[in-house]
Design an enzyme around this catalytic site. Structure first.
Site, mmCIF file in Angstrom:
data_model
loop_
_atom_site.group_PDB
_atom_site.id
_atom_site.type_symbol
_atom_site.label_atom_id
_atom_site.label_comp_id
_atom_site.label_asym_id
_atom_site.label_seq_id
_atom_site.Cartn_x
_atom_site.Cartn_y
_atom_site.Cartn_z
ATOM 1 N N GLY A 75 0.847 -1.187 0.000
ATOM 2 C CA GLY A 75 0.000 0.000 0.000
ATOM 3 C C GLY A 75 0.877 1.229 0.000
ATOM 4 O O GLY A 75 2.109 1.131 -0.090
ATOM 5 N N ASN A 77 1.525 3.045 2.438
ATOM 6 C CA ASN A 77 2.249 3.258 3.697
ATOM 7 C C ASN A 77 2.912 2.008 4.246
ATOM 8 O O ASN A 77 3.462 2.040 5.345
ATOM 9 C CB ASN A 77 1.300 3.834 4.753
ATOM 10 C CG ASN A 77 0.152 2.900 5.068
ATOM 11 O OD1 ASN A 77 -0.001 1.871 4.432
ATOM 12 N ND2 ASN A 77 -0.658 3.250 6.049
ATOM 13 N N THR A 79 4.339 -2.434 3.288
ATOM 14 C CA THR A 79 4.286 -3.686 2.540
ATOM 15 C C THR A 79 3.847 -4.781 3.506
ATOM 16 O O THR A 79 4.075 -4.676 4.721
ATOM 17 C CB THR A 79 5.647 -4.043 1.911
ATOM 18 O OG1 THR A 79 6.662 -4.021 2.928
ATOM 19 C CG2 THR A 79 6.003 -3.064 0.807
ATOM 20 N N ASP A 200 -12.161 5.070 8.221
ATOM 21 C CA ASP A 200 -11.635 4.596 6.933
ATOM 22 C C ASP A 200 -12.268 3.260 6.543
ATOM 23 O O ASP A 200 -11.579 2.327 6.139
ATOM 24 C CB ASP A 200 -10.114 4.454 7.020
ATOM 25 C CG ASP A 200 -9.450 4.376 5.652
ATOM 26 O OD1 ASP A 200 -10.041 4.850 4.663
ATOM 27 O OD2 ASP A 200 -8.328 3.828 5.567
#
Length: 417
Positions: A75, A77, A79, A200
Site C-alpha cells: 500500500g 504506507n 508492505t 476509513d
C-alpha cells in the site's frame, strides 16, 4: 530462554548485526526477473522513495522468530508479508503470521505508532467481548531501524477482491446481511467500548477469515516451487505479491475490520474537524468542516453498502473521468436527501465553499432540483426485502449526524433479522 528458542538458536545463522539473512536459499533458484526500469507495486506510489520502505527479503528472519515466506501485498504506507512463526510452527493454527512493515518517514511512522497504540487499546478495552473477533488487532510489534513492523493473524483477501473474483461483482443479499451484521458488531464495540472512530471503512479494509491454515501451507509451497517475479536492485529486491489463496472451500466464518492508522479517539475532548474518510464515503459534516464523531462511521458504512449490493457508489462525488469533487458529492447527496438543513450549514467553517448566503448550492453539477428516491437507486432487491433495506439504510444516510442510529440500534433492525 525458552527451551524451544534454545533449540532453534543454532538454526538462525546470521548475527543480529546483519539485517538480511535468508534461511530458505532455494527460493532464489530459477527466479523470474523484472525489468529494472519499470515500477513494481509500491514503487508506483506517487510519493514513493526507497529510503522510506524497508527492503524485506524472502527468507529473512526477524526477531529470531518470523521467517518471511511470501509477499502478500502493499500500500502507500506499508508492505505486507506472510511469515512463519518459528516458535509456534508445530501448532497448526498459529504457525503463520502476517507482517505489516510500515514506512519510516515521520508522518507514516507516527501513523504506525498510532495504529499500534489504538490496537493495544482495542484489545485491552474489553478482552472477553464477543464482538472483538470482528476487529483485527496487532498481536505483536517490533522495530526495524526506523520502521515499525506490526504482527497480525493471517486473513484471506479483502472484501473488494472477494466481491470481484469470487462473487462475480454481485454481492448476494443474504450474504450481505451477515457481512453488515458483523461490521455493525465491530463498530458497536469500537464506539461504545473503545471510544474509537475508524474513519476509513472501505472494502479494502475488511478482510475475510481463512477457512484453514492449510491454504497458507499451499501458498508457501507455491512460492518455493515457483518463486515470485522480482526486480533486483543494488540495495533491495521488489517482489510481486502472491495473494491468491484460490477458490473458497467454504463460506467465510467471519470477517474483520482492519487498518487503524487513521482512526481517532472519540473521547479526546477536542472537537474533531480535520479532513477524513475515503472520498467516496465521506460524511457531509466532514466535508463541511463541522465537528464530527461516531456518526461519521455510520454514514461511511451506509453509503458503502451500495458498492457491495449494486457494484456502484451512491454519492461518490466523481465525474465521468473518475475525478473527485466534494461539491459534486454534496449535489449528489442533495438530489437524494433534499437540501442540507440550515442548522447543519451554520457554524460549518467550509460551508461557504459550497453554499451561498441563502443556503443554496453554488453549483448543482447538472443534478438540478430533481429528487432521486432512495429506493430507485436499488435495483438488486424488490418487494418487502427492498422496502426493509431502504428503511435500514435510511437510518444511516441522513444529513444530521445526531439523527443517524448507532450501530447497536441498527443491529435490531428487521432487515438484519
Amino acid at each position: 530462554m525458552r527451551p524451544t528458542l534454545r533449540l532453534l538458536k543454532p538454526l538462525l545463522k546470521a548475527p543480529a548485526t546483519l539485517p538480511h539473512h535468508p534461511v530458505s536459499a532455494h527460493v532464489y533458484r530459477s527466479v523470474p526477473l523484472l525489468a529494472s526500469d519499470v515500477p513494481v507495486e509500491e514503487e508506483g506510489a506517487p510519493d514513493y522513495s526507497p529510503r522510506h520502505f524497508y527492503p524485506v527479503r524472502l527468507g529473512e528472519v526477524f526477531q529470531d522468530t518470523y521467517e518471511v515466506v511470501a509477499k502478500l501485498g502493499y500500500g502507500g504506507n506499508s508492505t505486507v508479508w506472510l511469515a512463519r512463526d518459528l516458535l509456534r510452527y508445530r501448532f497448526p493454527e498459529d504457525r503463520y503470521v502476517t507482517l505489516k512493515v510500515c514506512r519510516s518517514d515521520p508522518p507514516h511512522r507516527a501513523a504506525a505508532q498510532r495504529e499500534l497504540a489504538l490496537s493495544q487499546h482495542i484489545r485491552a478495552a474489553n478482552p472477553w467481548h464477543p464482538a472483538l473477533k470482528y476487529v483485527r488487532t496487532a498481536k505483536d510489534a517490533f522495530e526495524l531501524a526506523a520502521h515499525t513492523a506490526l504482527v497480525y493473524e493471517p486473513m484471506r483477501e479483502p472484501l473488494w477482491l472477494f466481491q470481484r473474483y469470487r462473487l462475480g461483482g454481485a454481492y448476494p443479499p443474504a450474504l450481505l446481511k451477515s457481512t453488515v451484521r458483523m461490521l455493525l458488531y465491530a463498530l458497536d464495540y469500537l464506539h461504545t467500548q473503545c471510544r474509537i472512530i475508524h474513519t476509513d471503512i472501505k472494502p479494502e479494509n475488511i478482510l475475510l477469515a481463512l477457512e484453514s491454515t492449510a491454504l497458507l501451507d499451499t501458498l508457501a509451497a507455491a512460492e518455493r516451487a515457483q518463486p515470485s517475479p522480482r526486480k533486483i536492485l543494488a540495495d533491495r529486491s521488489i517482489y510481486r505479491s502472491r495473494n491468491d489463496l484460490g477458490p473458497l472451500r467454504s463460506l467465510p466464518r467471519f470477517l474483520r475490520l482492519t487498518d487503524f492508522d487513521v482512526a481517532v479517539r472519540g473521547d479526546g475532548g477536542e472537537p474533531l474537524t480535520h479532513w477524513a474518510q475515503p472520498d467516496d464515503f465521506r460524511a457531509p459534516e466532514v466535508t463541511l468542516g463541522r465537528a464530527w464523531s461516531y456518526p461519521a462511521d455510520i454514514w461511511n458504512l451506509g453509503v458503502m453498502l451500495w458498492n457491495l449490493l449494486e457494484g456502484d457508489s451512491l454519492c461518490s462525488g466523481r465525474d465521468a473521468y473518475d475525478a473527485y469533487d466534494a461539491g459534486r458529492q454534496l449535489a449528489q447527496i442533495t438530489s437524494i436527501l433534499g437540501p442540507a438543513p440550515s442548522d447543519l450549514l451554520s457554524g460549518a467553517v467550509d460551508a461557504h465553499l459550497f453554499y451561498d448566503e441563502d443556503g443554496r448550492l453554488r453549483a448543482d453539477y447538472g443534478y438540478g432540483l430533481g429528487r432521486v428516491r432512495l429506493e430507485d437507486t436499488i435495483t438488486t432487491l424488490d418487494g418487502p426485502e427492498k422496502a426493509l433495506f431502504v428503511d435500514f439504510v435510511g437510518r444511516m444516510v441522513r444529513w444530521r449526524p445526531e439523527e443517524r442510529e448507532g450501530a447497536g440500534e441498527l443491529l435490531g433492525h428487521a432487515w438484519l433479522n
